[in-house]
Design a protein around this motif. Structure first.
Motif, PDB file in Angstrom:
ATOM      1  N   VAL A   1       0.839  -1.205   0.000  1.00  0.00           N
ATOM      2  CA  VAL A   1       0.000   0.000   0.000  1.00  0.00           C
ATOM      3  C   VAL A   1       0.871   1.250   0.000  1.00  0.00           C
ATOM      4  CG1 VAL A   1      -1.929  -1.129   1.185  1.00  0.00           C
ATOM      5  CG2 VAL A   1      -0.168   0.034   2.530  1.00  0.00           C
ATOM      6  N   PRO A   2       0.333   2.379  -0.464  1.00  0.00           N
ATOM      7  CA  PRO A   2       1.126   3.606  -0.505  1.00  0.00           C
ATOM      8  C   PRO A   2       1.350   4.262   0.853  1.00  0.00           C
ATOM      9  CG  PRO A   2      -1.020   3.952  -1.556  1.00  0.00           C
ATOM     10  CD  PRO A   2      -0.925   2.506  -1.190  1.00  0.00           C
ATOM     11  N   ASN A   3       0.487   3.979   1.846  1.00  0.00           N
ATOM     12  CA  ASN A   3       0.573   4.687   3.126  1.00  0.00           C
ATOM     13  C   ASN A   3       0.516   3.745   4.332  1.00  0.00           C
ATOM     14  OD1 ASN A   3       0.393   7.556   2.096  1.00  0.00           O
ATOM     15  ND2 ASN A   3      -1.431   6.650   1.172  1.00  0.00           N
ATOM     16  N   PRO A   4       1.517   2.869   4.482  1.00  0.00           N
ATOM     17  CA  PRO A   4       1.502   1.970   5.637  1.00  0.00           C
ATOM     18  C   PRO A   4       1.729   2.750   6.932  1.00  0.00           C
ATOM     19  CG  PRO A   4       3.593   1.809   4.495  1.00  0.00           C
ATOM     20  CD  PRO A   4       2.712   2.703   3.664  1.00  0.00           C
ATOM     21  N   SER A   5       1.252   2.192   8.044  1.00  0.00           N
ATOM     22  CA  SER A   5       1.396   2.839   9.347  1.00  0.00           C
ATOM     23  C   SER A   5       1.922   1.840  10.371  1.00  0.00           C
ATOM     24  CB  SER A   5       0.043   3.381   9.815  1.00  0.00           C
ATOM     25  OG  SER A   5       0.085   3.730  11.177  1.00  0.00           O
ATOM     26  N   MET A   6       3.057   2.147  10.967  1.00  0.00           N
ATOM     27  CA  MET A   6       3.614   1.266  11.992  1.00  0.00           C
ATOM     28  C   MET A   6       2.732   1.271  13.242  1.00  0.00           C
ATOM     29  SD  MET A   6       5.843  -0.289  10.449  1.00  0.00           S
ATOM     30  CE  MET A   6       6.162  -1.353  11.827  1.00  0.00           C
ATOM     31  N   ARG A   7       2.089   2.396  13.537  1.00  0.00           N
ATOM     32  CA  ARG A   7       1.199   2.477  14.698  1.00  0.00           C
ATOM     33  C   ARG A   7       0.020   1.519  14.515  1.00  0.00           C
ATOM     34  NH1 ARG A   7      -3.412   4.589  15.847  1.00  0.00           N
ATOM     35  NH2 ARG A   7      -3.583   5.860  13.982  1.00  0.00           N
TER      36      ARG A   7
ATOM     37  N   SER B   1      -1.791  -1.706   7.234  1.00  0.00           N
ATOM     38  CA  SER B   1      -2.860  -1.025   6.502  1.00  0.00           C
ATOM     39  C   SER B   1      -4.172  -1.760   6.695  1.00  0.00           C
ATOM     40  CB  SER B   1      -2.542  -0.955   5.010  1.00  0.00           C
ATOM     41  OG  SER B   1      -3.645  -0.419   4.301  1.00  0.00           O
ATOM     42  N   VAL B   2      -5.218  -0.996   6.932  1.00  0.00           N
ATOM     43  CA  VAL B   2      -6.559  -1.574   6.949  1.00  0.00           C
ATOM     44  C   VAL B   2      -7.330  -1.068   5.736  1.00  0.00           C
ATOM     45  CG1 VAL B   2      -8.766  -1.747   8.167  1.00  0.00           C
ATOM     46  CG2 VAL B   2      -6.625  -1.920   9.439  1.00  0.00           C
ATOM     47  N   CYS B   3      -7.586   0.240   5.674  1.00  0.00           N
ATOM     48  CA  CYS B   3      -8.477   0.732   4.605  1.00  0.00           C
ATOM     49  C   CYS B   3      -7.898   0.538   3.209  1.00  0.00           C
ATOM     50  CB  CYS B   3      -8.887   2.181   4.847  1.00  0.00           C
ATOM     51  SG  CYS B   3      -7.593   3.415   4.660  1.00  0.00           S
ATOM     52  N   GLU B   4      -6.617   0.866   3.011  1.00  0.00           N
ATOM     53  CA  GLU B   4      -6.044   0.730   1.663  1.00  0.00           C
ATOM     54  C   GLU B   4      -5.949  -0.733   1.250  1.00  0.00           C
ATOM     55  OE1 GLU B   4      -3.396   4.755   1.072  1.00  0.00           O
ATOM     56  OE2 GLU B   4      -2.373   3.011   1.905  1.00  0.00           O
ATOM     57  N   ALA B   5      -5.450  -1.577   2.149  1.00  0.00           N
ATOM     58  CA  ALA B   5      -5.309  -2.999   1.824  1.00  0.00           C
ATOM     59  C   ALA B   5      -6.671  -3.651   1.600  1.00  0.00           C
ATOM     60  CB  ALA B   5      -4.547  -3.716   2.932  1.00  0.00           C
ATOM     61  N   ALA B   6      -7.650  -3.311   2.427  1.00  0.00           N
ATOM     62  CA  ALA B   6      -8.984  -3.898   2.272  1.00  0.00           C
ATOM     63  C   ALA B   6      -9.618  -3.471   0.949  1.00  0.00           C
ATOM     64  CB  ALA B   6      -9.875  -3.500   3.445  1.00  0.00           C
ATOM     65  N   ALA B   7      -9.460  -2.204   0.588  1.00  0.00           N
ATOM     66  CA  ALA B   7     -10.013  -1.728  -0.692  1.00  0.00           C
ATOM     67  C   ALA B   7      -9.380  -2.471  -1.865  1.00  0.00           C
ATOM     68  CB  ALA B   7      -9.807  -0.222  -0.837  1.00  0.00           C
ATOM     69  N   LEU B   8      -8.064  -2.648  -1.822  1.00  0.00           N
ATOM     70  CA  LEU B   8      -7.374  -3.340  -2.917  1.00  0.00           C
ATOM     71  C   LEU B   8      -7.770  -4.813  -2.991  1.00  0.00           C
ATOM     72  CD1 LEU B   8      -3.881  -1.638  -2.623  1.00  0.00           C
ATOM     73  CD2 LEU B   8      -5.534  -1.361  -4.489  1.00  0.00           C
ATOM     74  N   LEU B   9      -7.846  -5.475  -1.841  1.00  0.00           N
ATOM     75  CA  LEU B   9      -8.234  -6.890  -1.842  1.00  0.00           C
ATOM     76  C   LEU B   9      -9.654  -7.089  -2.365  1.00  0.00           C
ATOM     77  CD1 LEU B   9      -6.779  -8.169   1.540  1.00  0.00           C
ATOM     78  CD2 LEU B   9      -6.193  -9.008  -0.738  1.00  0.00           C
ATOM     79  N   ALA B  10     -10.585  -6.301  -1.867  1.00  0.00           N
ATOM     80  CA  ALA B  10     -11.992  -6.483  -2.234  1.00  0.00           C
ATOM     81  C   ALA B  10     -12.284  -6.084  -3.676  1.00  0.00           C
ATOM     82  CB  ALA B  10     -12.888  -5.697  -1.282  1.00  0.00           C
TER      83      ALA B  10
ATOM     84  N   GLU C   1      -6.375   7.446  -2.081  1.00  0.00           N
ATOM     85  CA  GLU C   1      -5.522   6.904  -1.022  1.00  0.00           C
ATOM     86  C   GLU C   1      -6.106   7.251   0.340  1.00  0.00           C
ATOM     87  OE1 GLU C   1      -1.426   8.040  -1.498  1.00  0.00           O
ATOM     88  OE2 GLU C   1      -1.307   7.160  -3.502  1.00  0.00           O
ATOM     89  N   LYS C   2      -5.535   6.661   1.378  1.00  0.00           N
ATOM     90  CA  LYS C   2      -6.044   6.808   2.741  1.00  0.00           C
ATOM     91  C   LYS C   2      -6.378   8.254   3.083  1.00  0.00           C
ATOM     92  CE  LYS C   2      -3.132   5.927   6.085  1.00  0.00           C
ATOM     93  NZ  LYS C   2      -2.338   5.144   7.049  1.00  0.00           N
TER      94      LYS C   2
ATOM     95  N   ALA D   1     -10.338   4.480   2.011  1.00  0.00           N
ATOM     96  CA  ALA D   1      -9.620   4.381   0.740  1.00  0.00           C
ATOM     97  C   ALA D   1     -10.608   3.820  -0.278  1.00  0.00           C
ATOM     98  CB  ALA D   1      -8.404   3.476   0.857  1.00  0.00           C
ATOM     99  N   VAL D   2     -10.439   4.222  -1.527  1.00  0.00           N
ATOM    100  CA  VAL D   2     -11.374   3.797  -2.576  1.00  0.00           C
ATOM    101  C   VAL D   2     -10.589   3.218  -3.749  1.00  0.00           C
ATOM    102  CG1 VAL D   2     -13.233   4.531  -4.119  1.00  0.00           C
ATOM    103  CG2 VAL D   2     -12.942   5.671  -1.889  1.00  0.00           C
ATOM    104  N   ALA D   3     -11.071   2.099  -4.256  1.00  0.00           N
ATOM    105  CA  ALA D   3     -10.469   1.468  -5.440  1.00  0.00           C
ATOM    106  C   ALA D   3     -11.563   1.153  -6.444  1.00  0.00           C
ATOM    107  CB  ALA D   3      -9.736   0.188  -5.047  1.00  0.00           C
ATOM    108  N   ARG D   4     -11.192   1.192  -7.711  1.00  0.00           N
ATOM    109  CA  ARG D   4     -12.131   0.790  -8.772  1.00  0.00           C
ATOM    110  C   ARG D   4     -12.320  -0.720  -8.689  1.00  0.00           C
ATOM    111  NH1 ARG D   4     -13.496   3.168 -13.619  1.00  0.00           N
ATOM    112  NH2 ARG D   4     -11.802   4.658 -13.350  1.00  0.00           N
ATOM    113  N   TRP D   5     -13.564  -1.156  -8.724  1.00  0.00           N
ATOM    114  CA  TRP D   5     -13.878  -2.571  -8.670  1.00  0.00           C
ATOM    115  C   TRP D   5     -13.564  -3.210 -10.013  1.00  0.00           C
ATOM    116  CZ3 TRP D   5     -17.413  -5.617 -11.372  1.00  0.00           C
ATOM    117  CH2 TRP D   5     -17.592  -6.903 -10.863  1.00  0.00           C
ATOM    118  N   HIS D   6     -12.904  -4.364  -9.947  1.00  0.00           N
ATOM    119  CA  HIS D   6     -12.615  -5.180 -11.129  1.00  0.00           C
ATOM    120  C   HIS D   6     -13.171  -6.559 -10.886  1.00  0.00           C
ATOM    121  CE1 HIS D   6      -9.841  -2.298 -12.972  1.00  0.00           C
ATOM    122  NE2 HIS D   6      -9.465  -2.036 -11.750  1.00  0.00           N
ATOM    123  N   PRO D   7     -13.880  -7.133 -11.831  1.00  0.00           N
ATOM    124  CA  PRO D   7     -14.383  -8.492 -11.622  1.00  0.00           C
ATOM    125  C   PRO D   7     -13.216  -9.456 -11.423  1.00  0.00           C
ATOM    126  CG  PRO D   7     -15.034  -7.648 -13.795  1.00  0.00           C
ATOM    127  CD  PRO D   7     -14.209  -6.589 -13.137  1.00  0.00           C
TER     128      PRO D   7
END
Length: 135
Positions: free
Chosen positions: A77-83, A92-101, A110-111, A125-131
């Protein structure tokens, strides 16, 4: 005829975040995208019982997907967080989840961090859906 972009919204939030906060965060994230069709929302498996996320999915009729920390952490992801990694086991939660789904390789938004009127924080975070390849 207006074309809509199918999207997936990844969401991270503090426990007890209000539905109003999530709605505001999503509205902010989608503002510049034009017409969209939300295919689903996605988050960390620890959020599977989060009342505001469940209410959000029900209100809009959106499927709600969750992923375990190990699966989220495997996504670049572009914005990982160590915290965040220390708190929930993934950087990453939001960016990784958006990319996976979404089956996407990059994000449309981005986040984005949002603090709501309840004082609680959410990330979107928002990603374009791909089948998927099996669709």
């Amino acid at each position: 005829m207006t074309l809509t972009t199918p999207v997936v919204i990844g969401i991270g939030c503090q426990r007890g975040t209000a539905l109003e906060t999530l709605e505001g965060a999503i509205a902010e994230a989608l503002r510049g995208l034009g017409a969209v069709e939300v295919r689903c929302i996605a988050s960390h498996a620890r959020k599977a019982d989060e009342p505001a996320l469940l209410a959000l999915a029900e209100r809009h009729g959106w499927p709600f997907l969750t992923y375990p920390a190990e699966q989220l952490d495997a996504v670049g992801v572009p914005n990982p967080s160590m915290r965040v990694a220390e708190e929930v086991g993934t950087a990453s939660v939001c960016e990784a989840a958006a990319l996976l789904a979404s089956n996407a390789s990059q994000l449309l938004v981005e986040k984005l961090r949002h603090i709501g009127p309840d004082g609680k924080g959410a990330t979107i975070a928002v990603a374009r859906w791909h089948p998927s390849k099996t669709d």
